[in-house]
Design a protein around this motif. Structure first.
Motif, PDB file in Angstrom:
ATOM      1  N   ARG A 127       0.878  -1.037  -0.234  1.00  0.00           N
ATOM      2  CA  ARG A 127      -0.351  -0.038  -0.101  1.00  0.00           C
ATOM      3  C   ARG A 127       0.801   1.193  -0.121  1.00  0.00           C
ATOM      4  NH1 ARG A 127      -4.304  -0.602   4.900  1.00  0.00           N
ATOM      5  NH2 ARG A 127      -4.902   1.992   3.624  1.00  0.00           N
ATOM      6  N   ALA A 128       2.516   1.089   0.620  1.00  0.00           N
ATOM      7  CA  ALA A 128       3.118   2.598   0.229  1.00  0.00           C
ATOM      8  C   ALA A 128       3.428   2.295  -0.331  1.00  0.00           C
ATOM      9  CB  ALA A 128       4.024   2.271   1.684  1.00  0.00           C
ATOM     10  N   ALA A 129       4.210   1.424  -0.874  1.00  0.00           N
ATOM     11  CA  ALA A 129       4.154   1.984  -2.447  1.00  0.00           C
ATOM     12  C   ALA A 129       3.903   2.299  -3.588  1.00  0.00           C
ATOM     13  CB  ALA A 129       5.269   0.506  -3.334  1.00  0.00           C
ATOM     14  N   ALA A 130       2.417   2.429  -3.174  1.00  0.00           N
ATOM     15  CA  ALA A 130       0.993   2.560  -4.252  1.00  0.00           C
ATOM     16  C   ALA A 130       0.489   4.018  -3.967  1.00  0.00           C
ATOM     17  CB  ALA A 130      -0.270   1.835  -4.073  1.00  0.00           C
ATOM     18  N   GLY A 131       1.242   4.901  -3.341  1.00  0.00           N
ATOM     19  CA  GLY A 131       1.046   5.859  -2.297  1.00  0.00           C
ATOM     20  C   GLY A 131       0.673   5.867  -1.150  1.00  0.00           C
ATOM     21  N   GLU A 132      -0.390   5.186  -0.956  1.00  0.00           N
ATOM     22  CA  GLU A 132      -1.650   5.105   0.525  1.00  0.00           C
ATOM     23  C   GLU A 132      -1.101   5.308   1.290  1.00  0.00           C
ATOM     24  OE1 GLU A 132      -4.307   1.953   0.256  1.00  0.00           O
ATOM     25  OE2 GLU A 132      -3.481   1.808  -2.131  1.00  0.00           O
ATOM     26  N   THR A 133      -1.223   5.945   2.474  1.00  0.00           N
ATOM     27  CA  THR A 133      -0.897   5.998   3.964  1.00  0.00           C
ATOM     28  C   THR A 133      -1.548   4.398   4.458  1.00  0.00           C
ATOM     29  OG1 THR A 133      -1.020   8.460   3.988  1.00  0.00           O
ATOM     30  CG2 THR A 133      -0.779   6.718   5.754  1.00  0.00           C
ATOM     31  N   VAL A 134      -0.111   4.222   6.119  1.00  0.00           N
ATOM     32  CA  VAL A 134      -0.465   3.050   6.569  1.00  0.00           C
ATOM     33  C   VAL A 134      -0.829   3.517   7.906  1.00  0.00           C
ATOM     34  CG1 VAL A 134      -0.036   1.160   4.354  1.00  0.00           C
ATOM     35  CG2 VAL A 134       1.383   1.602   5.704  1.00  0.00           C
ATOM     36  N   VAL A 135      -1.583   2.883   8.349  1.00  0.00           N
ATOM     37  CA  VAL A 135      -1.091   2.967  10.329  1.00  0.00           C
ATOM     38  C   VAL A 135      -1.279   1.891  10.864  1.00  0.00           C
ATOM     39  CG1 VAL A 135      -1.170   4.381  12.362  1.00  0.00           C
ATOM     40  CG2 VAL A 135      -1.448   5.291  10.446  1.00  0.00           C
ATOM     41  N   ALA A 136      -1.069   1.375  11.813  1.00  0.00           N
ATOM     42  CA  ALA A 136      -0.818   0.055  12.273  1.00  0.00           C
ATOM     43  C   ALA A 136      -2.368   0.053  13.500  1.00  0.00           C
ATOM     44  CB  ALA A 136       0.287  -0.043  13.701  1.00  0.00           C
ATOM     45  N   GLU A 137      -3.115  -0.740  13.844  1.00  0.00           N
ATOM     46  CA  GLU A 137      -4.234  -1.020  13.896  1.00  0.00           C
ATOM     47  C   GLU A 137      -4.201  -0.404  15.402  1.00  0.00           C
ATOM     48  OE1 GLU A 137      -6.212  -4.726  13.401  1.00  0.00           O
ATOM     49  OE2 GLU A 137      -6.768  -4.597  11.250  1.00  0.00           O
ATOM     50  N   ALA A 138      -3.959  -0.832  15.809  1.00  0.00           N
ATOM     51  CA  ALA A 138      -3.884  -0.216  17.456  1.00  0.00           C
ATOM     52  C   ALA A 138      -3.335   0.869  18.305  1.00  0.00           C
ATOM     53  CB  ALA A 138      -2.416  -1.105  17.917  1.00  0.00           C
ATOM     54  N   MET A 139      -2.834   1.801  16.690  1.00  0.00           N
ATOM     55  CA  MET A 139      -2.811   2.869  17.144  1.00  0.00           C
ATOM     56  C   MET A 139      -3.767   4.327  16.481  1.00  0.00           C
ATOM     57  SD  MET A 139       0.688   3.060  17.868  1.00  0.00           S
ATOM     58  CE  MET A 139       0.976   4.913  18.443  1.00  0.00           C
ATOM     59  N   THR A 140      -4.600   2.913  15.747  1.00  0.00           N
ATOM     60  CA  THR A 140      -5.873   4.041  15.208  1.00  0.00           C
ATOM     61  C   THR A 140      -6.082   4.660  16.263  1.00  0.00           C
ATOM     62  OG1 THR A 140      -6.103   2.423  13.242  1.00  0.00           O
ATOM     63  CG2 THR A 140      -7.456   3.825  13.473  1.00  0.00           C
ATOM     64  N   ALA A 141      -7.349   4.837  17.127  1.00  0.00           N
ATOM     65  CA  ALA A 141      -7.775   4.997  18.176  1.00  0.00           C
ATOM     66  C   ALA A 141      -6.776   6.540  18.501  1.00  0.00           C
ATOM     67  CB  ALA A 141      -8.198   3.688  19.323  1.00  0.00           C
ATOM     68  N   ALA A 173     -10.936   8.243   3.913  1.00  0.00           N
ATOM     69  CA  ALA A 173     -11.327   7.810   3.970  1.00  0.00           C
ATOM     70  C   ALA A 173     -11.005   6.160   4.347  1.00  0.00           C
ATOM     71  CB  ALA A 173     -12.428   8.235   4.971  1.00  0.00           C
ATOM     72  N   ARG A 174     -11.439   5.796   2.520  1.00  0.00           N
ATOM     73  CA  ARG A 174     -10.980   4.341   2.348  1.00  0.00           C
ATOM     74  C   ARG A 174      -9.511   4.214   2.360  1.00  0.00           C
ATOM     75  NH1 ARG A 174     -15.893   5.970  -0.253  1.00  0.00           N
ATOM     76  NH2 ARG A 174     -14.663   6.307  -1.902  1.00  0.00           N
ATOM     77  N   GLY A 175      -9.244   5.236   2.500  1.00  0.00           N
ATOM     78  CA  GLY A 175      -7.536   5.399   2.016  1.00  0.00           C
ATOM     79  C   GLY A 175      -6.663   4.787   0.972  1.00  0.00           C
ATOM     80  N   GLU A 176      -7.762   5.323  -0.073  1.00  0.00           N
ATOM     81  CA  GLU A 176      -7.097   5.272  -1.020  1.00  0.00           C
ATOM     82  C   GLU A 176      -6.071   6.328  -2.214  1.00  0.00           C
ATOM     83  OE1 GLU A 176     -10.812   5.207  -4.271  1.00  0.00           O
ATOM     84  OE2 GLU A 176     -11.781   4.180  -3.144  1.00  0.00           O
ATOM     85  N   SER A 177      -5.136   5.689  -3.272  1.00  0.00           N
ATOM     86  CA  SER A 177      -4.379   6.989  -3.091  1.00  0.00           C
ATOM     87  C   SER A 177      -4.940   7.719  -4.589  1.00  0.00           C
ATOM     88  CB  SER A 177      -3.341   6.011  -4.187  1.00  0.00           C
ATOM     89  OG  SER A 177      -3.966   5.629  -5.821  1.00  0.00           O
ATOM     90  N   ASN A 178      -4.073   8.697  -4.720  1.00  0.00           N
ATOM     91  CA  ASN A 178      -5.001   9.497  -5.867  1.00  0.00           C
ATOM     92  C   ASN A 178      -4.974   9.172  -7.147  1.00  0.00           C
ATOM     93  OD1 ASN A 178      -4.422  11.794  -3.645  1.00  0.00           O
ATOM     94  ND2 ASN A 178      -2.841  13.232  -4.934  1.00  0.00           N
ATOM     95  N   LYS A 179      -4.390   8.353  -7.812  1.00  0.00           N
ATOM     96  CA  LYS A 179      -4.350   7.172  -8.389  1.00  0.00           C
ATOM     97  C   LYS A 179      -5.715   6.155  -8.850  1.00  0.00           C
ATOM     98  CE  LYS A 179      -1.213   5.544 -11.045  1.00  0.00           C
ATOM     99  NZ  LYS A 179       0.077   4.727 -10.812  1.00  0.00           N
ATOM    100  N   ALA A 180      -6.393   5.832  -7.225  1.00  0.00           N
ATOM    101  CA  ALA A 180      -6.993   5.410  -7.384  1.00  0.00           C
ATOM    102  C   ALA A 180      -8.389   5.976  -7.099  1.00  0.00           C
ATOM    103  CB  ALA A 180      -6.931   3.916  -6.063  1.00  0.00           C
TER     104      ALA A 180
END
Length: 226
Positions: A127-141, A173-180
């Motif tokens: 996902r990071a390679a595709a331009g998206e942002t990734v956050v560990a689930e435990a850190m979301t709250a 909010a759905r984690g989509e990249s600019n391309k998506a």
């Protein structure tokens, strides 16, 4: 089950920057089991990591947050200047919300904890390679709580968004990249980039992650679902 990479398919190049040799070795061994990834190099500190990044131009850099000498945040800022095409993902033991927000505000493409499982890590790298942002689930709250502490705009700020900008923030909010997003809304990628910048400016936010949390908290995600 992981799908094998087709012969001749392009792999995702990864650089590891961490002061713990055994941890780097473990991540390298783990990623080498997946033919879609190529670990192109390693570094034990920020200074060497920046040099290696300049030489190798990896697609994804996994960077430790707390290292002796140059800190992970200092290294991150220099990497973003010198290697703007590389996605820098923090990979750390720190579950401190302040560390999380500082890394994302500085421009990290993600924030992962070292205790995550293999599948989550490999998905996050893709996902990071595709331009998206990734956050560990435990850190979301913790991220939501941090933003509730004063960073989230309210009320009239939301009214400043146009219908198109609400669609854009729903996609974020759905984690989509600019391309998506461009594919989803049938827009040029350059147009999407402008819309994203306008959304951040109007809502007084500093990152796509903050925009995504704002969307979820204000019901924009559900109302924009297609």
């Amino acid at each position: 089950m992981e799908q094998p990479t087709a012969p001749g398919a392009e792999t995702i190049s990864v650089l590891l920057i961490d002061d713990h040799t055994l941890f780097r070795s473990g991540i390298r061994s783990l990623l080498q089991r997946h033919p879609e990834f190529t670990v192109v190099g390693e570094a034990a500190d920020g200074v060497d990591g920046i040099k290696r990044a300049l030489q190798l131009q990896p697609q994804v850099i996994l960077l430790d947050l707390h290292m002796p000498g140059m800190s992970g945040l200092e290294t991150l800022q220099l990497l973003l200047q010198d290697c703007p095409d590389s996605a820098v993902v923090m990979l750390t033991v720190s579950e401190d919300a302040l560390d999380l927000s500082a890394a994302l505000i500085a421009g990290a493409a993600g924030y992962l904890l070292k205790n995550i499982d293999t599948d989550f890590l490999t998905r996050a790298i893709r996902r990071a390679a595709a331009g998206e942002t990734v956050v560990a689930e435990a850190m979301t709250a913790k991220l939501v709580a941090q933003l509730h502490g004063g960073a989230l705009p309210v009320g009239s700020e939301l009214d400043k968004l146009t219908p198109r900008e609400r669609e854009i923030i729903g996609c974020l909010a759905r984690g989509e990249s600019n391309k998506a997003i461009a594919r989803t809304l049938d827009l040029a990628e350059s147009t999407v980039k402008i819309h994203v910048q306008n959304v951040l400016k109007k809502l007084k936010l500093t990152s796509r992650v903050q925009a995504a949390v704002f969307a979820v908290e204000h019901g924009i995600l559900s109302s924009s679902a297609r």
